[in-house]
Design a protein around this motif. Sequence first.
Motif, PDB file in Angstrom:
ATOM      1  N   ARG A   1     -15.154  -1.166  -3.407  1.00 60.43           N
ATOM      2  CA  ARG A   1     -15.573   0.008  -2.658  1.00 60.43           C
ATOM      3  C   ARG A   1     -16.874   0.517  -3.369  1.00 60.43           C
TER       4      ARG A   1
ATOM      5  N   ARG B   1     -19.746  -1.551  -1.966  1.00 61.52           N
ATOM      6  CA  ARG B   1     -19.967  -1.125  -0.592  1.00 61.52           C
ATOM      7  C   ARG B   1     -20.877   0.220  -0.628  1.00 61.52           C
ATOM      8  N   GLU B   2     -20.379   1.285  -1.243  1.00 61.49           N
ATOM      9  CA  GLU B   2     -21.079   2.478  -1.496  1.00 61.49           C
ATOM     10  C   GLU B   2     -22.526   2.065  -1.912  1.00 61.49           C
TER      11      GLU B   2
ATOM     12  N   LYS C   1     -15.232  -6.292   2.162  1.00 68.04           N
ATOM     13  CA  LYS C   1     -14.392  -5.303   2.693  1.00 68.04           C
ATOM     14  C   LYS C   1     -12.723  -5.976   2.773  1.00 68.04           C
TER      15      LYS C   1
ATOM     16  N   MET D   1     -10.580  -4.127   0.936  1.00 70.36           N
ATOM     17  CA  MET D   1     -10.262  -2.799   1.217  1.00 70.36           C
ATOM     18  C   MET D   1      -9.344  -2.678   2.292  1.00 70.36           C
TER      19      MET D   1
ATOM     20  N   LEU E   1     -17.189   7.359   2.007  1.00 68.83           N
ATOM     21  CA  LEU E   1     -16.663   6.051   1.478  1.00 68.83           C
ATOM     22  C   LEU E   1     -15.966   6.323   0.116  1.00 68.83           C
TER      23      LEU E   1
END
Lengths: 225, 225
Positions: free
Chosen positions: B86, B89-90, B159, B162, B206
């Motif tokens: 995460r 990704r952020e 991903k 997640m 997110l």
Amino acid sequence: MNKPFPVPQGSAAQRIEAELRRAIVALDLPPGTRLSEQEIAGRHGMSRQPVREAMIALARARLVEILPQRGTVVVKISARKMMEARFIREAIETAVVRRACSSFDRQSRQRIDDLLGMQEDAARRDDHTGFQRYDEMFHVTLAEGAGCPLAWDTVQDIKAHMDRVCQLSLPGANAMLPLIAQHKAIVAAIDAQDEAKAEEAMRFHLTEILRALPRIEAEHPELFE
Amino acid sequence: MNKPFPVPQGSAAQRIEAELRRAIVALDLPPGTRLSEQEIAGRHGMSRQPVREAMIALARARLVEILPQRGTVVVKISARKMMEARFIREAIETAVVRRACSSFDRQSRQRIDDLLGMQEDAARRDDHTGFQRYDEMFHVTLAEGAGCPLAWDTVQDIKAHMDRVCQLSLPGANAMLPLIAQHKAIVAAIDAQDEAKAEEAMRFHLTEILRALPRIEAEHPELFE
DNA sequence: TGGTCGACACTTGTATGGTAGTGTAGATTA
DNA sequence: TAATCTACACTACCATACAAGTGTCGACCA
């Protein structure tokens, strides 16, 4: 202590994948080269199956392109994708160093110093391979120390688009010493827990390759698409 | 117009990989499930070879773990890795929306509006699958419009850590509408070319999943490592 | 009864043969 | 001569067979 150059291990498929990856990045297999499962298998004394599995893995990493029923070729370097990859890497690694400012593993911090020393030695010996190896280890240790080892796994995947250009940029006169200075600047900012400065130092470091790109592309147009 | 659910195409290996991926993310194959190349091959009426290649691809995506000579299992969800993913990704997507503020492709901008509409419809129908599909398309189009399609390729890889948690969080009462509102806030900031606001809106979006994580882990401890 | 050893059933890893699709070069024809 | 058609060589792809390693269960023995 980790071996700087671990002997190939694991299955035949993994060994051949590592070997092909190295050859492609080192430009021993220039972009556009056609790869034949049959031929490679024969040359390495194994069957086509492990070679095929290696090809699939390399295709996922975007180092080769498999054209169904036609053949497999080493992909050309794309300046556009290279810049996109650099942008993404910058996004990840600046976030990592920011986090590193808040908390950084002590053991990793020590290892960083060791690596910087070894990298400096490699630069003095004009050992490009060793230099790149230690450069990579520097960034790995940064991610680990910041508590985000997954970050490097991710960077490694997109780095495929960049490392061939890096390979070409290194021989350029005295390109190595400035990079080490940049590494030290990053570490200093982390030690000072200065997030903004650490981010800026990393950003500058990762912009270096961008400055070299036009020259590289002009000198080796046949390697680019 | 793209089909929302394209029919499986390509080689048998690619088809079986897509099918297994779907089943794992949808938790039809819960973490810990042992997968047998033989058994899957038989069930799908094909030989072990394509299944094996699919397994290798899934192992690269960290969805399964291949234990040599022992077997292959669906990996458990790791809260730690999920948070790392995460975080990465952020880092990527905030950088993307910042870039989107400077220049955003007109055609992509139109598509964004279409997608938001369709996603809203899916939410009203309580169609989780369609909702997730359009959610993904939203983020893809964002990356494309910002001129960095590679960014989404990269996000897609991480991903995997997640998706299963997201899957579990959706059925939670009315979780979908707030997400759409967050999407709209992101788009509004991009339209206003307000980089700081766009970044903050994406960051908040997110972080949503992070707020749900403790509840999810408490409710399904057997899925976590 | 408790512990050890060994055959076995199962896994993934590798080798090999055959199939279908594709590009090409040569033969054929207008 | 030029265009078209055909046979062939080559590819990735898939199926099948075999090899090598691992965990388990049961027989055997002290």
